[in-house]
Design a protein around this motif. Structure first.
Motif, PDB file in Angstrom:
ATOM      1  N   ARG A 227       0.818  -1.220   0.000  1.00 42.17           N
ATOM      2  CA  ARG A 227       0.000   0.000   0.000  1.00 42.17           C
ATOM      3  C   ARG A 227       0.850   1.268   0.000  1.00 42.17           C
ATOM      4  O   ARG A 227       0.385   2.332   0.397  1.00 42.17           O
ATOM      5  CB  ARG A 227      -0.903   0.008   1.245  1.00 42.17           C
TER       6      ARG A 227
ATOM      7  N   ASN B 218       1.815   3.360  -2.168  1.00 43.33           N
ATOM      8  CA  ASN B 218       1.314   4.532  -2.905  1.00 43.33           C
ATOM      9  C   ASN B 218       0.221   5.254  -2.120  1.00 43.33           C
ATOM     10  O   ASN B 218       0.179   6.486  -2.092  1.00 43.33           O
ATOM     11  CB  ASN B 218       0.811   4.121  -4.290  1.00 43.33           C
ATOM     12  N   GLN B 219      -0.657   4.479  -1.472  1.00 37.71           N
ATOM     13  CA  GLN B 219      -1.705   5.104  -0.661  1.00 37.71           C
ATOM     14  C   GLN B 219      -1.095   5.841   0.544  1.00 37.71           C
ATOM     15  O   GLN B 219      -1.559   6.925   0.910  1.00 37.71           O
ATOM     16  CB  GLN B 219      -2.699   4.047  -0.152  1.00 37.71           C
ATOM     17  N   ILE B 220      -0.052   5.248   1.127  1.00 37.47           N
ATOM     18  CA  ILE B 220       0.597   5.896   2.274  1.00 37.47           C
ATOM     19  C   ILE B 220       1.264   7.197   1.834  1.00 37.47           C
ATOM     20  O   ILE B 220       1.163   8.228   2.517  1.00 37.47           O
ATOM     21  CB  ILE B 220       1.625   4.950   2.925  1.00 37.47           C
TER      22      ILE B 220
ATOM     23  N   ASP C 111       0.402   9.056  -0.691  1.00 36.94           N
ATOM     24  CA  ASP C 111      -0.674  10.033  -0.978  1.00 36.94           C
ATOM     25  C   ASP C 111      -1.166  10.676   0.322  1.00 36.94           C
ATOM     26  O   ASP C 111      -1.406  11.897   0.376  1.00 36.94           O
ATOM     27  CB  ASP C 111      -1.840   9.345  -1.695  1.00 36.94           C
ATOM     28  N   ALA C 112      -1.316   9.862   1.358  1.00 34.09           N
ATOM     29  CA  ALA C 112      -1.743  10.394   2.662  1.00 34.09           C
ATOM     30  C   ALA C 112      -0.685  11.348   3.217  1.00 34.09           C
ATOM     31  O   ALA C 112      -1.010  12.378   3.817  1.00 34.09           O
ATOM     32  CB  ALA C 112      -1.993   9.246   3.640  1.00 34.09           C
TER      33      ALA C 112
ATOM     34  N   HIS D 287      -2.901  11.803   8.704  1.00 34.81           N
ATOM     35  CA  HIS D 287      -3.271  10.924   7.589  1.00 34.81           C
ATOM     36  C   HIS D 287      -2.244   9.816   7.369  1.00 34.81           C
ATOM     37  O   HIS D 287      -2.608   8.663   7.122  1.00 34.81           O
ATOM     38  CB  HIS D 287      -3.455  11.746   6.310  1.00 34.81           C
ATOM     39  N   SER D 288      -0.964  10.156   7.456  1.00 27.79           N
ATOM     40  CA  SER D 288       0.083   9.149   7.258  1.00 27.79           C
ATOM     41  C   SER D 288       0.000   8.063   8.323  1.00 27.79           C
ATOM     42  O   SER D 288       0.099   6.864   8.020  1.00 27.79           O
ATOM     43  CB  SER D 288       1.467   9.807   7.322  1.00 27.79           C
TER      44      SER D 288
ATOM     45  N   ALA E 268      -2.868   5.700   7.682  1.00 32.95           N
ATOM     46  CA  ALA E 268      -2.612   4.768   6.585  1.00 32.95           C
ATOM     47  C   ALA E 268      -1.688   3.636   7.040  1.00 32.95           C
ATOM     48  O   ALA E 268      -1.889   2.458   6.674  1.00 32.95           O
ATOM     49  CB  ALA E 268      -2.007   5.516   5.396  1.00 32.95           C
TER      50      ALA E 268
ATOM     51  N   ASP F  65      -3.577   1.229   9.378  1.00 33.11           N
ATOM     52  CA  ASP F  65      -4.409   0.271   8.643  1.00 33.11           C
ATOM     53  C   ASP F  65      -3.603  -0.964   8.251  1.00 33.11           C
ATOM     54  O   ASP F  65      -4.128  -2.093   8.258  1.00 33.11           O
ATOM     55  CB  ASP F  65      -4.994   0.923   7.386  1.00 33.11           C
ATOM     56  N   CYS F  66      -2.346  -0.767   7.920  1.00 31.64           N
ATOM     57  CA  CYS F  66      -1.479  -1.897   7.559  1.00 31.64           C
ATOM     58  C   CYS F  66      -1.192  -2.775   8.780  1.00 31.64           C
ATOM     59  O   CYS F  66      -1.139  -4.009   8.666  1.00 31.64           O
ATOM     60  CB  CYS F  66      -0.171  -1.388   6.968  1.00 31.64           C
TER      61      CYS F  66
END
Length: 419
Positions: A45, A47-49, A51-52, A157-158, A161, A164-165
């Motif tokens: 994930r 890329n999502q991290i 982005d956050a 946000h980071s 993210a 969640d992992c």
């Protein structure tokens, strides 16, 4: 609103207590699986991290954070790879829970063992650095503790993210998701509530600047692993090797200025200065460091007059204080007066001088001919750290999984009675 926040703390605390009970006897294999699963999720994930993290960087810039503080917040693929490697390293460490720390027999017939056991529920309050979400979660889990994480508003946000992992790893391993909980709000009331949550939290670990740590130490009713400022000193002794000294001083200050292991004060022995001149100061200035000093060193072009508060100050920036001293004893006296008991490094080829420095200072980490930037649990072989404790009780220095355990006594008899 305060009532809602307090209710949220109670709910999180109850879940953490229940999870801690289960974690106290969780197998090493399940904890290993959860951490490996989390590591794989972070990379999958990434890329999502990232982005956050952009959202957090925009927030930090709007708040006017310094470049060094923004650097602490910034993630890239290299730093995410470091998070993944840290999770894997913690996973592969021996399980600290259940270690027999000591055992002995008594004339009464009793056999006594002192055995490592989890602390229970750990609360971690931190600023800026989103990697702490993974480091603290991993280390607490490895040591059989539930953890409640309260990240800084800048890394909101980071951290979410990455959290969640961590949850994905827990689910895959069949472990309770409440083992690693992240406070889901920026409301600062949650900090106060954590500090007062004696029914749910066994120890608080603050990781941040002087303001945060001071607040925690003043207001906490829960025991605290103190992590004071990183006012780290480098002392260039008269018997220092010039080339070693140049490398170590530059790295200690400039590798990353926003970490607590960054050197904040350079002490130079007069004889070293007489022999080699101002080369250490000149190297720093060439690298873009503002050198704040006094007396003879002000003759070096580019230096700045030190203010009354520049010695004993954690700059976390491209700034360092510098001073000439007459020998190791004067260096020791300066560090005792202005240091924060974090990390100090002596540059010398003289074994007796190094030994004197090591014996007469009581900082958590003392180094010889090495950069203060090594003040890091990962570099100590701990995989990661939850912080660097500068107090003297229980944990001290880099706090890894072993330091997040307590112990209990197991006493075995054979119908043994006391006369």
């Amino acid at each position: 609103m305060d009532g809602q926040i307090s209710d949220l703390m109670t709910e999180i605390g109850i879940r953490a207590r229940a999870a801690a009970t289960e974690l106290s006897y969780a197998s090493a294999d399940r904890k290993h699986a959860a951490l490996i699963g989390a590591a794989e999720a972070v990379w999958a994930r990434r890329n999502q991290i990232l982005d956050a993290n952009i959202l957090d960087l925009d927030y930090a810039v709007a708040k006017g954070l310094s470049p060094a503080m923004i650097d602490r917040l910034r993630l890239d693929e290299g730093r995410l790879r470091g998070i993944v490697d840290g999770l894997r390293a913690v996973a592969e460490q021996p399980d600290p829970v259940g270690r027999v720390l000591a055992e002995w027999d008594r004339p009464s017939g009793l056999h006594i063992q002192r055995v490592a056991t989890p602390l229970g529920v750990v609360g971690v309050i931190y600023e800026s650095r989103p990697n702490v979400t993974a480091d603290a979660g991993a280390l607490c889990l490895k040591a059989g503790n539930a953890v409640i994480l309260r990240g800084g508003s800048e890394s909101f946000h980071s951290s979410a993210a990455i959290h969640d992992c961590m949850l994905q790893g827990l689910r895959q391993a069949g472990m309770p998701e409440a083992a690693i909980q992240l406070i889901p709000t920026r409301d600062r009331q949650m900090v106060t509530d954590m500090l007062h949550a004696t029914d749910y939290i066994d120890v608080i670990v603050p990781r941040g600047g002087k303001g945060l740590v001071g607040l925690v130490q003043r207001e906490a009713r829960v025991p605290v692993f103190a992590h004071l400022e990183g006012i780290c000193h480098v002392y260039a002794d008269r018997d220092a090797d010039l080339e070693k000294a140049r490398r170590v001083v530059l790295n200690s200050k400039t590798r990353r200025t926003g970490v607590c292991g960054s050197a904040e004060c350079l002490l130079i022995d007069w004889q070293f200065y007489t022999r080699h001149g101002a080369v250490l100061i000149e190297d720093l200035i060439k690298a873009g460091v503002e050198v704040r000093t006094e007396g003879e060193l002000l003759k070096v072009p580019g230096t700045v007059q030190a203010g009354p508060d520049d010695f004993g100050h954690e700059f976390l920036d491209m700034i360092i204080s510098a001073k000439l001293v007459d020998g190791v004893d004067e260096a020791i006296a300066h560090i005792r007066r202005y240091g924060s008991s974090h990390t100090e490094s002596i540059l010398t080829e003289n074994d007796a001088t190094a030994q004197r420095f090591f014996q007469r200072l009581d900082s958590a980490i003392l180094m010889r001919n090495a950069s203060t930037q090594f003040a890091d649990g990962g570099e100590f072989g701990m995989g990661a750290e939850i912080g660097i404790a500068t107090g003297k009780m229980h944990a001290r220095g880099p706090v890894g999984a072993e330091q997040l355990t307590s112990f209990k006594y197991l006493v075995t008899g054979d119908g043994t009675i006391r006369s």
